[in-house]
Design a protein around this motif. Structure first.
Motif, PDB file in Angstrom:
ATOM      1  N   UNK A 139       0.729  -1.211  -0.090  1.00 10.97           N
ATOM      2  CA  UNK A 139       0.028   0.082  -0.085  1.00 10.97           C
ATOM      3  C   UNK A 139       0.822   1.410   0.055  1.00 10.97           C
ATOM      4  N   UNK A 140       0.447   2.145  -0.760  1.00  6.20           N
ATOM      5  CA  UNK A 140       1.225   3.517  -0.849  1.00  6.20           C
ATOM      6  C   UNK A 140       1.165   4.099   0.514  1.00  6.20           C
ATOM      7  N   UNK A 141       2.096   4.753   0.824  1.00  6.21           N
ATOM      8  CA  UNK A 141       2.240   5.543   2.204  1.00  6.21           C
ATOM      9  C   UNK A 141       3.267   6.397   2.381  1.00  6.21           C
ATOM     10  N   UNK A 142       3.164   7.281   3.236  1.00  6.52           N
ATOM     11  CA  UNK A 142       4.447   8.374   3.161  1.00  6.52           C
ATOM     12  C   UNK A 142       5.493   7.620   3.866  1.00  6.52           C
ATOM     13  N   UNK A 143       5.469   6.688   4.816  1.00  7.53           N
ATOM     14  CA  UNK A 143       6.640   6.071   5.287  1.00  7.53           C
ATOM     15  C   UNK A 143       7.350   5.221   4.191  1.00  7.53           C
ATOM     16  N   UNK A 144       6.534   4.472   3.180  1.00 13.08           N
ATOM     17  CA  UNK A 144       7.081   3.537   2.363  1.00 13.08           C
ATOM     18  C   UNK A 144       7.902   4.575   1.240  1.00 13.08           C
ATOM     19  N   UNK A 145       7.188   5.685   1.120  1.00 19.48           N
ATOM     20  CA  UNK A 145       7.808   6.513   0.084  1.00 19.48           C
ATOM     21  C   UNK A 145       9.033   7.034   0.479  1.00 19.48           C
ATOM     22  N   UNK A 146       9.179   7.638   1.799  1.00 19.11           N
ATOM     23  CA  UNK A 146      10.365   8.080   2.207  1.00 19.11           C
ATOM     24  C   UNK A 146      11.564   7.065   2.431  1.00 19.11           C
ATOM     25  N   UNK A 147      11.255   6.074   2.691  1.00 12.90           N
ATOM     26  CA  UNK A 147      12.283   5.010   2.924  1.00 12.90           C
ATOM     27  C   UNK A 147      12.644   4.525   1.629  1.00 12.90           C
ATOM     28  N   UNK A 148      11.836   4.300   0.640  1.00 10.59           N
ATOM     29  CA  UNK A 148      12.061   3.964  -0.739  1.00 10.59           C
ATOM     30  C   UNK A 148      12.951   4.957  -1.372  1.00 10.59           C
ATOM     31  N   UNK A 149      12.827   6.111  -1.190  1.00 13.70           N
ATOM     32  CA  UNK A 149      13.671   7.146  -1.671  1.00 13.70           C
ATOM     33  C   UNK A 149      14.872   7.175  -1.055  1.00 13.70           C
ATOM     34  N   UNK A 150      15.130   7.043   0.174  1.00 14.40           N
ATOM     35  CA  UNK A 150      16.377   6.942   0.761  1.00 14.40           C
ATOM     36  C   UNK A 150      17.254   5.514   0.275  1.00 14.40           C
ATOM     37  N   UNK A 151      16.595   4.413   0.101  1.00 17.87           N
ATOM     38  CA  UNK A 151      17.117   3.479  -0.475  1.00 17.87           C
ATOM     39  C   UNK A 151      17.616   3.426  -1.745  1.00 17.87           C
ATOM     40  N   UNK A 152      16.582   4.079  -2.655  1.00 17.06           N
ATOM     41  CA  UNK A 152      17.197   4.207  -4.118  1.00 17.06           C
ATOM     42  C   UNK A 152      18.336   5.261  -4.322  1.00 17.06           C
ATOM     43  N   UNK A 153      18.322   6.346  -3.412  1.00 21.71           N
ATOM     44  CA  UNK A 153      19.251   7.492  -3.659  1.00 21.71           C
ATOM     45  C   UNK A 153      20.590   6.795  -3.126  1.00 21.71           C
ATOM     46  N   UNK A 154      20.552   6.154  -1.987  1.00 24.20           N
ATOM     47  CA  UNK A 154      21.774   5.554  -1.321  1.00 24.20           C
ATOM     48  C   UNK A 154      22.383   4.519  -2.175  1.00 24.20           C
ATOM     49  N   UNK A 155      21.592   3.813  -2.884  1.00 21.50           N
ATOM     50  CA  UNK A 155      22.028   2.671  -3.771  1.00 21.50           C
ATOM     51  C   UNK A 155      22.666   3.280  -4.865  1.00 21.50           C
ATOM     52  N   UNK A 156      21.949   3.810  -5.629  1.00 19.16           N
ATOM     53  CA  UNK A 156      22.387   4.338  -6.797  1.00 19.16           C
ATOM     54  C   UNK A 156      23.683   5.182  -6.709  1.00 19.16           C
ATOM     55  N   UNK A 157      23.915   6.160  -5.613  1.00 19.41           N
ATOM     56  CA  UNK A 157      25.096   6.784  -5.319  1.00 19.41           C
ATOM     57  C   UNK A 157      26.014   5.854  -4.987  1.00 19.41           C
ATOM     58  N   UNK A 158      25.932   4.938  -4.118  1.00 21.28           N
ATOM     59  CA  UNK A 158      27.130   3.967  -3.854  1.00 21.28           C
ATOM     60  C   UNK A 158      27.512   3.277  -5.032  1.00 21.28           C
ATOM     61  N   UNK A 159      26.988   2.909  -6.094  1.00 19.08           N
ATOM     62  CA  UNK A 159      27.339   2.243  -7.308  1.00 19.08           C
ATOM     63  C   UNK A 159      28.046   3.235  -7.970  1.00 19.08           C
ATOM     64  N   UNK A 160      27.612   4.384  -8.261  1.00 21.46           N
ATOM     65  CA  UNK A 160      28.447   5.332  -9.069  1.00 21.46           C
ATOM     66  C   UNK A 160      29.670   5.743  -8.581  1.00 21.46           C
ATOM     67  N   UNK A 161      29.814   5.733  -7.201  1.00 19.87           N
ATOM     68  CA  UNK A 161      31.109   5.970  -6.633  1.00 19.87           C
ATOM     69  C   UNK A 161      31.673   4.939  -6.803  1.00 19.87           C
ATOM     70  N   UNK A 162      31.629   3.555  -6.777  1.00 14.97           N
ATOM     71  CA  UNK A 162      32.259   2.435  -6.999  1.00 14.97           C
ATOM     72  C   UNK A 162      32.707   2.573  -8.438  1.00 14.97           C
ATOM     73  N   UNK A 163      32.290   2.863  -9.326  1.00 13.81           N
ATOM     74  CA  UNK A 163      32.368   2.838 -10.729  1.00 13.81           C
ATOM     75  C   UNK A 163      33.766   4.086 -11.007  1.00 13.81           C
ATOM     76  N   UNK A 164      33.395   5.252 -10.306  1.00 14.87           N
ATOM     77  CA  UNK A 164      34.149   6.394 -10.449  1.00 14.87           C
ATOM     78  C   UNK A 164      35.326   6.234  -9.737  1.00 14.87           C
ATOM     79  N   UNK A 165      35.573   5.102  -8.865  1.00 22.24           N
ATOM     80  CA  UNK A 165      36.776   5.200  -8.191  1.00 22.24           C
ATOM     81  C   UNK A 165      37.879   4.132  -8.669  1.00 22.24           C
TER      82      UNK A 165
END
Length: 281
Positions: free
Chosen positions: A255-281
């Protein structure tokens, strides 16, 4: 783009998403996310199965698009016998999941011409993700299944609890497993689980695998990942724990919820930025 694939272009970012079947019969359904600008690397997302495949679907799509917007090409796919792919339920086994992930990796490397490919493993998808990643390349594990005995036990118990709520008599775990072996398949939480799938994936421990590159471990809820981290660090594997999503089973709530949206945004942003950092290192 292959002739048998459909495609859409993001009008804002210019990235392209191609969708279509690939591989030998029975074919797999795949989605290739291609950045508009120069590609710095690739990612293969190894989903979980059955009900968990659907529950993580939107998060995986969001991650793929976030990565494509950052210059990382992504291959998503469904295993044979599951999701939108062709095949029988009996085709879904852990060795076949690993083979399918390799096919998806080869497709991405051929389509986008990348020589660095990371993996993302979701729940049971952690096993193929760690198995296929090449030496030195990064992996992210979302809420990985650490022990498959516990994975099946929890699924059987959840199914029994669901049945009790609907007035059914509870069934012992041993009886359920005996019925699975004798009948060849059982219905579990709305999905057909085959004896082939159970035999291929039972009694496995993720700690026995050795990551060949850096790992970002993303536990959800109360998952105890300490022993896994210690086991991998003893093998000189580089493991980073991501703590930005801690909350009991938030991602399983469809179910859509503010909590799910917020935590999902944190998960996506953190995961994407970590991978990009690995490729740029």
């Amino acid at each position: 783009m292959r002739e048998d694939m459909a495609a859409r272009r993001d009008p804002v970012t210019g990235s392209v998403e191609e969708v279509g079947f690939f591989g030998d019969t029975p074919r797999m359904m795949g989605w290739t996310h291609i950045p508009a600008e120069d590609v710095i690397g690739g990612v293969v997302i190894c989903s979980s199965t059955h009900a968990e495949l659907l529950k993580a679907y939107h998060l995986e799509v969001q991650l793929a698009r976030a990565l494509a917007n950052r210059g990382v090409a992504v291959q998503r796919f469904h295993y044979r016998g599951d999701g939108n792919s062709e095949g029988r339920p009996q085709d879904l086994t852990l060795p076949n999941m690993v083979a399918a992930a390799l096919e998806a990796k080869n497709l991405l490397e051929t389509r986008v011409q990348v020589d660095r490919v990371a993996t993302v493993g979701v729940r049971l998808g952690a096993f193929p993700a760690i198995t296929i990643v090449e030496t030195g390349q990064p992996s992210i594990l979302w809420d990985p299944v650490i022990n498959t005995h516990r994975f099946f036990r929890d699924a059987i118990r959840s199914h029994a609890i669901s049945g009790i709520k609907n007035g059914a008599q509870p069934e012992r775990e041993s009886v359920t497993l005996e019925r699975l072996e004798s009948e060849g398949s059982i219905e579990l939480l709305g999905y057909e689980i085959t004896s082939e799938f159970y035999r291929s994936a039972s009694n496995l421990d993720l700690a026995t695998l050795t990551p060949d590159g850096p790992v970002l471990l993303v536990p959800f809820g109360t998952a105890e990942v300490g022993p896994l981290i210690e086991a991998w660090q003893e093998k000189s594997s580089s493991v980073t724990k991501f703590d930005g999503t801690a909350n009991e089973a938030w991602w399983l709530d469809e179910q859509a919820s503010h909590d799910r949206h917020e935590r999902g945004s944190i998960l996506i942003r953190g995961s994407a930025e970590w991978i990009v950092t690995q490729f740029q290192s």
